[in-house]
Write an enzyme that holds these catalytic residues in place. Structure first.
Site, PDB file in Angstrom:
ATOM      1  N   PRO A  89       0.891  -1.259  -0.050  1.00 56.28           N
ATOM      2  CA  PRO A  89       0.046   0.084  -0.010  1.00 56.28           C
ATOM      3  C   PRO A  89       0.818   1.221  -0.040  1.00 56.28           C
ATOM      4  CG  PRO A  89      -0.068  -1.123   2.153  1.00 56.28           C
ATOM      5  CD  PRO A  89       0.573  -2.035   1.298  1.00 56.28           C
ATOM      6  N   GLU A 116       1.420  -7.620   8.722  1.00 57.36           N
ATOM      7  CA  GLU A 116       1.618  -6.133   8.651  1.00 57.36           C
ATOM      8  C   GLU A 116       2.339  -5.499   7.726  1.00 57.36           C
ATOM      9  OE1 GLU A 116      -1.563  -5.972  10.555  1.00 57.36           O
ATOM     10  OE2 GLU A 116      -0.083  -7.386  11.765  1.00 57.36           O
ATOM     11  N   ARG A 154      -1.555  -8.356 -21.213  1.00 57.86           N
ATOM     12  CA  ARG A 154      -2.466  -8.109 -22.411  1.00 57.86           C
ATOM     13  C   ARG A 154      -1.796  -7.131 -23.100  1.00 57.86           C
ATOM     14  NH1 ARG A 154      -5.052  -3.633 -21.972  1.00 57.86           N
ATOM     15  NH2 ARG A 154      -6.730  -4.114 -23.789  1.00 57.86           N
ATOM     16  N   ASP A 169      -8.067   1.552 -25.265  1.00 56.75           N
ATOM     17  CA  ASP A 169      -9.207   1.677 -24.294  1.00 56.75           C
ATOM     18  C   ASP A 169      -9.299   2.989 -23.698  1.00 56.75           C
ATOM     19  OD1 ASP A 169      -9.203  -1.398 -24.139  1.00 56.75           O
ATOM     20  OD2 ASP A 169      -7.426  -1.079 -23.004  1.00 56.75           O
TER      21      ASP A 169
HETATM   22  C1  4G1 Z   1      -2.475   0.529   5.538  1.00 54.42           C
HETATM   23  C2  4G1 Z   1      -3.962  -2.452  -0.832  1.00 54.42           C
HETATM   24  C3  4G1 Z   1      -2.763  -0.732   5.528  1.00 54.42           C
HETATM   25  C4  4G1 Z   1      -3.138  -3.323   0.244  1.00 54.42           C
HETATM   26  C5  4G1 Z   1      -3.279   1.283   4.406  1.00 54.42           C
HETATM   27  C6  4G1 Z   1      -3.170  -2.099  -2.036  1.00 54.42           C
HETATM   28  C7  4G1 Z   1      -3.856  -0.622   3.175  1.00 54.42           C
HETATM   29  C8  4G1 Z   1      -0.659  -4.536  -2.090  1.00 54.42           C
HETATM   30  C9  4G1 Z   1      -1.436  -3.878  -1.527  1.00 54.42           C
HETATM   31  C10 4G1 Z   1      -3.199  -1.628   4.185  1.00 54.42           C
HETATM   32  C11 4G1 Z   1      -2.054  -3.984  -0.334  1.00 54.42           C
HETATM   33  C12 4G1 Z   1      -3.886   0.908   3.505  1.00 54.42           C
HETATM   34  C13 4G1 Z   1      -2.147  -2.999  -2.510  1.00 54.42           C
HETATM   35  C14 4G1 Z   1      -3.245  -3.105   3.930  1.00 54.42           C
HETATM   36  C15 4G1 Z   1      -1.425  -4.800   0.724  1.00 54.42           C
HETATM   37  C16 4G1 Z   1       0.703  -6.495   3.931  1.00 54.42           C
HETATM   38  C17 4G1 Z   1      -0.196  -7.432   3.779  1.00 54.42           C
HETATM   39  C18 4G1 Z   1       0.228  -5.309   3.495  1.00 54.42           C
HETATM   40  C19 4G1 Z   1      -1.553  -7.013   3.002  1.00 54.42           C
HETATM   41  C20 4G1 Z   1      -1.302  -5.554   3.079  1.00 54.42           C
HETATM   42  C21 4G1 Z   1      -4.684   1.663   2.487  1.00 54.42           C
HETATM   43  C22 4G1 Z   1      -2.024  -5.109   4.460  1.00 54.42           C
HETATM   44  N1  4G1 Z   1      -1.510  -2.886  -3.646  1.00 54.42           N
HETATM   45  N2  4G1 Z   1      -1.961  -4.785   1.947  1.00 54.42           N
HETATM   46  N3  4G1 Z   1      -2.173  -3.702   4.600  1.00 54.42           N
HETATM   47  O1  4G1 Z   1      -4.109  -3.178   3.135  1.00 54.42           O
HETATM   48  O2  4G1 Z   1      -0.606  -5.601   0.370  1.00 54.42           O
HETATM   49  O3  4G1 Z   1      -0.395  -3.548  -3.614  1.00 54.42           O
END
Ligand code: 4G1
Length: 245
Positions: A89, A116, A154, A169
């Site tokens: 994230p 986390e 794609r 697109d």
């Molecule tokens: C704090 C979203 C934490 C989530 C704030 C989009 C989300 C990987 C992504 C999280 C993930 C926000 C993504 C959250 C993701 C470690 C395990 C991180 C899952 C994890 C907005 C959990 N694009 N999220 N934390 O979702 O990996 O790529």
């Protein structure tokens, strides 16, 4: 293109064997290898996560199994790795221009997080890029990795049936798509707009452009700010604003 995915849940990637990406894999245009990070843990319990220094609860992905999985992935092919991408994230936001950029690669390694998130050394020593698919909380980086793979694959020449480059697109022109209709001419009391049946290609082109602008103005005004608008677009937008009054 070769794609190595480092994950705690390799089975989550089976949907990639379907549809367009599945066909690209079968035709040898793309290779997707999954690596189970847990297979690279060194203790009896195959531990891949640990408590964070400084406390605060939650668990963090340990660096050692992720580094070992990445080294195994690298050694599986002689193709130089163009990017080691952390799905997180905290990454730069994934969009069509990033998909185009990645589609030019010969080889990508994607790392999916859990718990986390990652020990910071994975970020500082292993990853060359960090990508997020959007602002929402997920349970892991697997679905984001699949989104990236789908959007990138794609765009690889030859992957889409037609041999010419993929139609860009809505996002290439920077606008949302116009409404589309197929048979029948009338469905449950709703008729196809007359102009689409007229055979007047110039009128159809103009109607579609205007409806694209109407929809973008209503739903995604942020896209309009960035779009390259022609003098005709500006005239159509003025018409739309007239219609509002
Ligand atoms: C704090 C979203 C934490 C989530 C704030 C989009 C989300 C990987 C992504 C999280 C993930 C926000 C993504 C959250 C993701 C470690 C395990 C991180 C899952 C994890 C907005 C959990 N694009 N999220 N934390 O979702 O990996 O790529």
């Amino acid at each position: 293109m070769e794609i190595d995915v480092l994950t705690l849940f390799p089975a989550m990637f089976s949907p990639l064997r379907e549809s367009v990406v599945g066909r690209a894999i079968k035709r040898g245009l793309v290779t997707v290898r999954t690596w189970n990070i847990r297979d690279f843990a060194t203790d009896r319990h195959r531990t891949v996560d640990d408590a964070p220094y400084g406390g605060g609860g939650g668990m963090v992905m340990m660096p050692q199994p992720v580094f070992a999985a990445c080294e195994a992935a690298k050694a599986a092919s002689h193709t130089p790795v163009d990017a080691v991408i952390l799905l997180s994230p905290q990454g730069r936001l994934f969009c069509q221009s990033v998909a185009w950029e990645l589609s030019k690669s010969s080889r990508l390694i994607l790392i999916c997080g859990h718990y986390e998130g990652f020990d910071e050394r994975i970020r500082t020593q292993l990853a060359t890029d960090e990508i997020s698919i959007g602002d929402y909380v997920l349970t892991g980086g697997e679905l984001p990795a699949m989104v990236v793979i789908d959007a990138v694959v794609r765009l690889i020449p030859g992957v889409l049936g037609n041999e010419d480059s993929p139609r860009d697109d809505s996002f290439a022109s920077g606008l949302l798509e116009y409404p589309q209709y197929t048979r029948p001419r009338e469905f449950r009391g709703e008729a196809v707009p007359e102009v689409l049946l007229s055979g007047n290609h110039e009128a159809i082109r103009r109607w579609r452009r205007k409806e694209s602008l109407r929809r973008t103005l209503a739903r995604r005004p942020d896209l309009l700010e960035k779009a390259e608008l022609t003098p005709e677009d500006l005239a159509l937008l003025r018409e739309l604003k007239e219609e509002e009054r």
